[in-house]
Design a protein around this motif. Structure first.
Motif, short mmCIF file in Angstrom:
data_model
loop_
_atom_site.label_atom_id
_atom_site.label_comp_id
_atom_site.label_asym_id
_atom_site.label_seq_id
_atom_site.Cartn_x
_atom_site.Cartn_y
_atom_site.Cartn_z
N ASP A 315 0.85 -1.20 0.00
CA ASP A 315 0.00 0.00 0.00
C ASP A 315 0.88 1.25 0.00
O ASP A 315 0.71 2.17 -0.80
CB ASP A 315 -0.89 -0.05 1.25
N ASN A 316 1.88 1.26 0.91
CA ASN A 316 2.79 2.42 0.99
C ASN A 316 3.62 2.56 -0.28
O ASN A 316 3.79 3.66 -0.80
CB ASN A 316 3.75 2.25 2.18
N ALA A 317 4.14 1.42 -0.77
CA ALA A 317 5.03 1.48 -1.94
C ALA A 317 4.28 2.06 -3.13
O ALA A 317 4.78 2.95 -3.83
CB ALA A 317 5.56 0.09 -2.26
N PHE A 361 1.79 6.50 14.94
CA PHE A 361 1.25 7.80 14.52
C PHE A 361 2.31 8.71 13.90
O PHE A 361 2.11 9.91 13.78
CB PHE A 361 0.57 8.54 15.69
N TYR A 362 3.46 8.15 13.54
CA TYR A 362 4.50 8.99 12.91
C TYR A 362 4.25 9.06 11.42
O TYR A 362 4.19 8.05 10.73
CB TYR A 362 5.90 8.43 13.19
N ARG A 363 4.10 10.29 10.92
CA ARG A 363 3.90 10.47 9.48
C ARG A 363 4.94 11.44 8.96
O ARG A 363 5.19 12.47 9.59
CB ARG A 363 2.49 10.99 9.22
N VAL A 364 5.52 11.11 7.83
CA VAL A 364 6.58 11.94 7.29
C VAL A 364 6.02 13.29 6.84
O VAL A 364 6.44 14.34 7.28
CB VAL A 364 7.29 11.22 6.13
N GLY A 373 -5.51 9.67 3.98
CA GLY A 373 -6.09 8.72 4.92
C GLY A 373 -5.08 8.02 5.79
O GLY A 373 -5.41 7.12 6.55
N GLY A 374 -3.80 8.43 5.71
CA GLY A 374 -2.78 7.77 6.51
C GLY A 374 -2.87 8.18 7.97
O GLY A 374 -3.11 9.34 8.29
N THR A 375 -2.70 7.21 8.86
CA THR A 375 -2.76 7.50 10.30
C THR A 375 -1.38 7.41 10.94
O THR A 375 -1.19 7.75 12.09
CB THR A 375 -3.65 6.47 11.01
N GLY A 376 -0.42 6.89 10.19
CA GLY A 376 0.91 6.67 10.79
C GLY A 376 0.95 5.41 11.63
O GLY A 376 1.86 5.22 12.44
N LEU A 377 -0.06 4.56 11.45
CA LEU A 377 -0.10 3.32 12.26
C LEU A 377 0.38 2.10 11.47
O LEU A 377 0.78 1.09 12.04
CB LEU A 377 -1.53 3.05 12.74
N GLY A 378 0.29 2.20 10.12
CA GLY A 378 0.53 1.02 9.28
C GLY A 378 1.86 0.33 9.57
O GLY A 378 1.90 -0.87 9.87
N LEU A 379 2.97 1.08 9.50
CA LEU A 379 4.28 0.46 9.66
C LEU A 379 4.52 -0.03 11.09
O LEU A 379 5.18 -1.04 11.30
CB LEU A 379 5.39 1.43 9.25
N SER A 380 3.99 0.72 12.08
CA SER A 380 4.20 0.28 13.47
C SER A 380 3.50 -1.05 13.69
O SER A 380 4.05 -1.97 14.30
CB SER A 380 3.74 1.34 14.46
P1 ADP Z 1 0.53 5.80 7.03
O1 ADP Z 1 -0.58 4.87 7.37
O2 ADP Z 1 0.27 7.21 7.41
O3 ADP Z 1 1.08 5.62 5.65
P2 ADP Z 1 2.81 4.30 7.91
O4 ADP Z 1 3.11 3.90 9.30
O5 ADP Z 1 2.43 3.24 6.96
O6 ADP Z 1 1.70 5.41 8.03
O7 ADP Z 1 4.06 5.09 7.33
C1 ADP Z 1 4.71 6.04 8.11
C2 ADP Z 1 5.34 7.11 7.23
O8 ADP Z 1 6.36 6.52 6.45
C3 ADP Z 1 4.35 7.71 6.27
O9 ADP Z 1 4.09 9.05 6.68
C4 ADP Z 1 5.00 7.69 4.92
O10 ADP Z 1 5.22 9.00 4.45
C5 ADP Z 1 6.35 7.03 5.13
N1 ADP Z 1 6.51 5.92 4.19
C6 ADP Z 1 6.06 4.67 4.34
N2 ADP Z 1 6.38 3.89 3.28
C7 ADP Z 1 7.05 4.69 2.42
C8 ADP Z 1 7.64 4.48 1.12
N3 ADP Z 1 7.58 3.31 0.51
N4 ADP Z 1 8.27 5.55 0.54
C9 ADP Z 1 8.33 6.74 1.16
N5 ADP Z 1 7.79 6.99 2.40
C10 ADP Z 1 7.14 5.99 3.01
#
Ligand code: ADP
Length: 420
Positions: A315-317, A361-364, A373-380
């Motif tokens: 999803d992120n990629a 909840f960390y978002r770049v 719709g990003g919450t910053g929870l996905g990667l954690s």
């Molecule tokens: P979200 O649900 O907001 O995407 P994630 O926890 O999945 O939150 O990601 C955290 C942050 O990492 C996001 O704000 C996103 O900008 C950054 N990020 C995640 N995957 C990528 C990627 N493949 N390339 C660039 N930035 C990414």
């Protein structure tokens, strides 16, 4: 996280305690040696006086040097010639010429430590007078070995006491840290329960709203009304996903998430995950490529949870890759584990954000993430799911640009059972 803080607090407490013990020990040892040396000087001064008296007046005062090789004395004439001496003077480093000259100059009793054969001696150097006239210098010495062995004995007593004290401090520290962390633990638990309850309560009406909207949509003809209904469906789906993430986070915190531990082939899991994103990739002209080993790759863990992790990564990629480029998923065995690498050709992640993207909840880019719709929870969540399976998830930037996420899972070991 709370346990980590408890351990940190305990280590800090024990560290401070150890430092205090060390300082206290040093002060005690130093003070004790100093007191012994002062006592020694008094004794040596008295002995030097008695020996001088015996020598000049032919008296019979009792002196220690005659009985022990720990003590020694030498009487020197003002020109440096030896007037008399006992047999132990050499090993004790007598005479000390500098001290002799200084005593002649100052005409004072001078105590000093000199280097003898056996680790040094304490010397008292004293001017000798006969009928009020300076007739020489008496140097009376005692080996420092006795002082050293007494100090060593003291250290030997202190050492087990100190180690015991540290052990008690560690137990007390762990208890106190637990006690200090209790309000934080309770607040954390209340927050977790609130998130779980609120998400649960919101999920039911949201499902109803979605179902009702779909029914209403079927009766609509006007394109504007259809657009509005579609917006409602998209937003309810997004909210539903956020609530699912929050629920999952609360369950992970409570340790209530059931994770299978079984041997499974990673290849179909990767294909399934990729298939879920094919339509979206095609709509943006993105290639979604799988680089899989021909004979499959057997991992150990939970296939459904692994699929969920891959879903977050894909999803992120896709979200970060510009149109008409590509995302690759490659699987291979590595360092005794199985590794799945999801790499994209997007902008990558700036080095200052890289260590933090797995924080909750960390978002770049906050504004962009929120709009998307990003919450910053996905990667954690993804990392916690990987770790719950005994694996890990790490991020880096590719040399030519783009982000690279490495999911590592244990390799199959043949046995099957369920955990947590
Ligand atoms: P979200 O649900 O907001 O995407 P994630 O926890 O999945 O939150 O990601 C955290 C942050 O990492 C996001 O704000 C996103 O900008 C950054 N990020 C995640 N995957 C990528 C990627 N493949 N390339 C660039 N930035 C990414």
């Amino acid at each position: 996280m709370l346990n980590e803080n408890r351990v940190r607090l305990t280590i800090g407490y024990v560290g401070v305690f150890a430092l205090m013990l060390l300082l206290l020990g040093l002060v005690a040892v130093f003070g004790f040696s100093r007191a012994l040396v002062i006592q020694q000087d008094e004794l040596l001064t008295q002995e030097a006086r008695n020996t001088t008296k015996n020598l000049l007046e032919g008296g019979e005062s009792e002196v220690l040097a005659t009985n022990s090789d720990e003590f020694g004395w030498i009487a020197l004439e003002p020109d440096g010639d030896v007037m008399d001496r006992n047999w132990t003077t050499k090993p004790l480093g007598l005479p000390d010429t500098d001290l002799f000259e200084e005593t002649l100059r100052e005409e004072e009793v001078l105590p000093e430590t000199v280097r003898g054969k056996d680790g040094g001696a304490r010397v008292v150097s004293m001017p000798m007078y006969e009928a009020g006239e300076l007739v020489g210098v008496m140097q009376y010495a005692r080996s420092l070995q006795r002082v050293r062995s007494t100090v060593n004995e003291l250290v030997l007593v202190f050492l087990p006491l100190g180690i015991g004290g540290l052990g008690v401090a560690a137990i007390g520290g762990a208890y106190m840290a637990g006690w200090a962390m209790r309000p934080v633990r309770e607040a954390f638990e209340r927050q977790r329960a609130f998130i779980a309850d609120a998400s649960h309560e919101l999920k039911t009406p949201l499902t109803l709203i979605r179902a009702d909207t779909e029914v209403l949509r079927r009766g609509l003809d006007d394109p504007d009304d259809l657009d509005l209904a579609d917006d409602v469906l998209v937003e309810t789906d997004r909210m539903s996903n956020v609530l699912s993430d929050l629920l999952l986070t609360a369950r992970l915190d409570a340790g209530k998430l059931l994770v299978d531990e079984e041997d499974f082939d990673l290849v179909p899991v990767i294909r399934n995950a990729a298939d879920r994103f094919r339509k979206r990739a095609a709509s943006r002209d993105l290639r979604l490529q799988i680089d899989e080993p021909p004979d499959g790759l057997i991992a150990r863990g939970d296939p459904a949870r692994t699929g969920q992790v891959l879903g977050v990564l894909l999803d992120n990629a896709l979200a970060h890759t510009p149109p008409e480029s590509g995302v690759t998923v490659a699987a291979r065995p590595r360092d005794g584990l199985v590794e799945t690498v999801v790499s994209d050709t997007g902008p990558g992640i700036l080095p200052e954000h890289l260590p933090r993207v797995f924080e909750r909840f960390y978002r770049v880019d906050k504004a962009r993430s929120r709009a998307g719709g990003g919450t910053g929870l996905g990667l954690s969540i993804a990392r916690e799911l990987a770790r719950t399976q005994g694996g890990d998830l790490a991020a880096e930037n590719a040399e030519g640009g783009g982000a690279v996420f490495r999911l590592r899972l244990p390799r199959a070991d043949g046995s099957r059972r369920k955990k947590r």
